[in-house]
Scaffold this active site. Structure first.
Site, PDB file in Angstrom:
ATOM      1  N   LYS A 195       0.798  -1.235   0.000  1.00 44.51           N
ATOM      2  CA  LYS A 195       0.000   0.000   0.000  1.00 44.51           C
ATOM      3  C   LYS A 195       0.830   1.284   0.000  1.00 44.51           C
ATOM      4  O   LYS A 195       0.534   2.249   0.717  1.00 44.51           O
ATOM      5  CB  LYS A 195      -0.959   0.026   1.199  1.00 44.51           C
ATOM      6  CG  LYS A 195      -1.867  -1.195   1.277  1.00 44.51           C
ATOM      7  CD  LYS A 195      -2.792  -1.149   2.451  1.00 44.51           C
ATOM      8  CE  LYS A 195      -2.581  -2.319   3.371  1.00 44.51           C
ATOM      9  NZ  LYS A 195      -3.535  -2.496   4.422  1.00 44.51           N
ATOM     10  N   ASP A 230      -6.025  -5.626  10.584  1.00 42.70           N
ATOM     11  CA  ASP A 230      -7.401  -5.112  10.610  1.00 42.70           C
ATOM     12  C   ASP A 230      -8.460  -6.207  10.609  1.00 42.70           C
ATOM     13  O   ASP A 230      -9.515  -6.054  11.221  1.00 42.70           O
ATOM     14  CB  ASP A 230      -7.641  -4.102   9.471  1.00 42.70           C
ATOM     15  CG  ASP A 230      -7.178  -4.601   8.114  1.00 42.70           C
ATOM     16  OD1 ASP A 230      -6.670  -5.739   8.038  1.00 42.70           O
ATOM     17  OD2 ASP A 230      -7.310  -3.856   7.132  1.00 42.70           O
TER      18      ASP A 230
HETATM   19 MG    MG Z   1      -9.598  -0.335   6.647  1.00 46.72          MG
END
Ligand code: MG
Ligand code: ADP
Length: 499
Positions: A195, A230
């Site tokens: 990312k 996450d």
């Molecule tokens: Mg997220």
């Protein structure tokens, strides 16, 4: 009629015929081009086809790859990472806990006050800010110092609404959504950045330790109690509210899933022991691959041109980062092979000029003349004067892209259910006997799922198709809002001593 008059009459007739022929020719050419446009879309649709038989093949492939990834490191494109989370929050947690959520463009700090079984989350405070670009490519020391400083600033502004007892320790859950190889629930080495982050000196290092050092250096008394990603946070929050939650799926910019696995099924780690006999496994399912996935020439081109070719194949067909881009490349091909969008298609040739939220907005346009589609094309792609017919074709492309994505997610979820013996087939971990369907909750988070209702409808529809009504009615997808941060705070509570 004189010779001259005759000549004029013949001339006129010839001209009329020529004009008529030209008109017919033009209309025929235009019709041919229209049919070519439809043909391009039809071919794409065929390539994306996901009949239930094919989805079942994807289900089986997912379950097989899960087995392979649990059998040995590198045994599958699914990493099946151990998280060392063997107990999930159950609602009894009490006290004030903190979380840091680093996993994308934004960085968040959170404080939650837990009131035990009856009052649950009493208070909750979040602050979010973008990660400065230069820190994403700098040194680990600078990044973690920035995080520690932000945290310190947040903690020192202790909030009125929170009642902290003087002797309360401070425990922190760290959500770090990059692949890590964990060695305990509170430590793990970074495998690689994704990312847009690239901080070379952090790769291979224990990121929880780096954070702990930075926190201590800044003079803050706080313990990094858990290190999770996450999906695990989302699962924790889901389980806090509903103890039938066994898996979590994220469908946002990227996609990933985790689930609760029996320790004795984790063959690559023989002798692994937990009190509960289970452990949460982070699948890193964005990297799943199977020859049964419906892959088109557009997917191949997208992969070739991406910074990570041959990586994240499942994610590239599913997640928010890519859906708009797939649709754009199909529409660009239509524009090249026909003239149905007129001349102004330069912007369509700019990579990522059609974002997934824009694609979703066009798809969800219910107006009879597709005026929202027209507006989006004009404003964002400078494509004006599109015909209604052309706009309908665009909506069809959006539909094909989204339907395939949602149905593949459904197949992935059923793959997990199959692996843990909850798909109604009687296989998986549960042995061969067919048992009564059990209520099974999947926690879901992510902008694509939460904000795109047609995506959700297609996902639910495919779940029913694959599982059948009887089993599907026991499978509940539940949104776990802001699970990535809140869940980490809950896990910090579950894992710190003053629970
Ligand atoms: Mg997220
Ligand atoms: P992240 O995955 O970066 O943590 P989110 O879960 O909020 O963040 O997901 C953001 C992604 O969700 C965006 O990249 C976008 O692709 C997708 N998204 C956001 N809003 C919409 C929408 N209205 N329709 C479809 N997709 C959306």
């Amino acid at each position: 009629m004189g010779r001259v008059g005759f000549g004029v009459a013949v001339g006129c007739a010839v001209l009329t015929c020529a004009i008529a022929a030209a008109l017919v020719g033009k209309r025929a050419r235009s019709r041919r081009r229209w049919w070519r446009a439809v043909e391009v879309v039809r071919e794409f649709e065929e390539g994306c086809d996901t009949p239930v038989g094919r989805l079942r093949q994807v289900v089986d492939a997912m379950a097989v790859e899960m087995h392979a990834g649990l059998a040995s490191d590198g045994g599958s494109k699914l990493k099946m990472l151990l998280t060392f989370v063997d107990a999930l929050p159950d609602g009894n947690e009490e006290g004030i806990y903190y979380a840091l959520d680093l996993g994308g463009t934004n960085f968040r700090v959170l404080r939650v006050q837990l009131g035990g079984k009856v009052s649950r989350i009493l208070n909750h405070q979040v602050e979010s800010q973008p990660v400065p670009q230069e820190l994403m490519n700098g040194t680990s020391e600078n990044l973690f110092d920035f995080i520690a400083l932000t945290l310190k600033d947040f903690v020192e502004r202790e909030n009125d609404g929170f009642q902290q007892k003087k002797d309360d320790g401070r425990a922190l859950g760290f959500t770090f959504s990059f692949p890590i190889r964990q060695i305990s629930v509170s430590s793990g080495a970074l495998i690689k950045w994704t990312k847009g982050f690239s901080i070379e000196d952090a790769v291979g290092q224990d990121v929880a330790h780096l954070l702990q050092e930075a926190i201590t250096k800044r003079g803050l008394t706080m313990q990094v109690a858990v290190l999770v990603n996450d999906t695990v946070g989302t699962l924790a929050l889901g389980h806090y509210y509903d103890q039938d939650t066994v898996a979590a799926v994220i469908i946002g910019t990227g996609t990933n899933a985790c689930y609760v696995e029996r320790v004795d099924a984790i063959i690559k780690c023989q002798g692994l022991y937990t009190n509960s006999g289970v452990m949460v496994v982070n699948m890193e399912w964005g990297n799943f691959w199977s020859s049964h996935l419906p892959r088109t020439s557009y997917d191949i081109a997208l992969d070739d041109e991406s910074p990570n070719p041959n990586d994240q194949g499942f994610e590239k067909m599913i997640s928010g980062m890519y859906l708009g881009e797939i649709a754009r490349t199909v529409l660009l091909r239509v524009a090249h092979e026909s003239d149905i969008f007129g001349d102004a298609t330069q912007n369509l040739s700019v990579p990522f000029s059609l974002s997934t939220p824009l694609m979703a907005a066009m798809h969800e346009d219910n107006s009879p003349d597709l005026s929202q589609v027209r507006g989006i094309l004009e404003e964002n792609l400078q494509m004006s004067d599109t015909s209604l017919k052309a706009r309908k074709l665009i909506v069809r492309v959006c539909d094909i892209v989204t339907r395939r994505a949602a149905r593949l997610v459904a197949a992935g979820i059923v793959g997990i259910l199959k692996k843990i013996g909850r798909d109604g087939s009687g296989g998986g971990n549960s042995g061969k006997t067919k048992s009564r369907p059990r209520r099974t909750v999947i926690a879901i988070e992510g902008g694509l799922y939460v904000s795109y209702s047609i995506f959700r409808e297609y996902l639910n529809e495919a779940l029913v198709e694959i599982l059948g009504e009887d089993v599907a009615q026991n499978v509940i997808l539940r949104v776990s809002e802001d699970g990535s941060g809140n869940g980490a705070a809950l896990l910090a509570a579950a894992y710190s001593s003053d629970r």
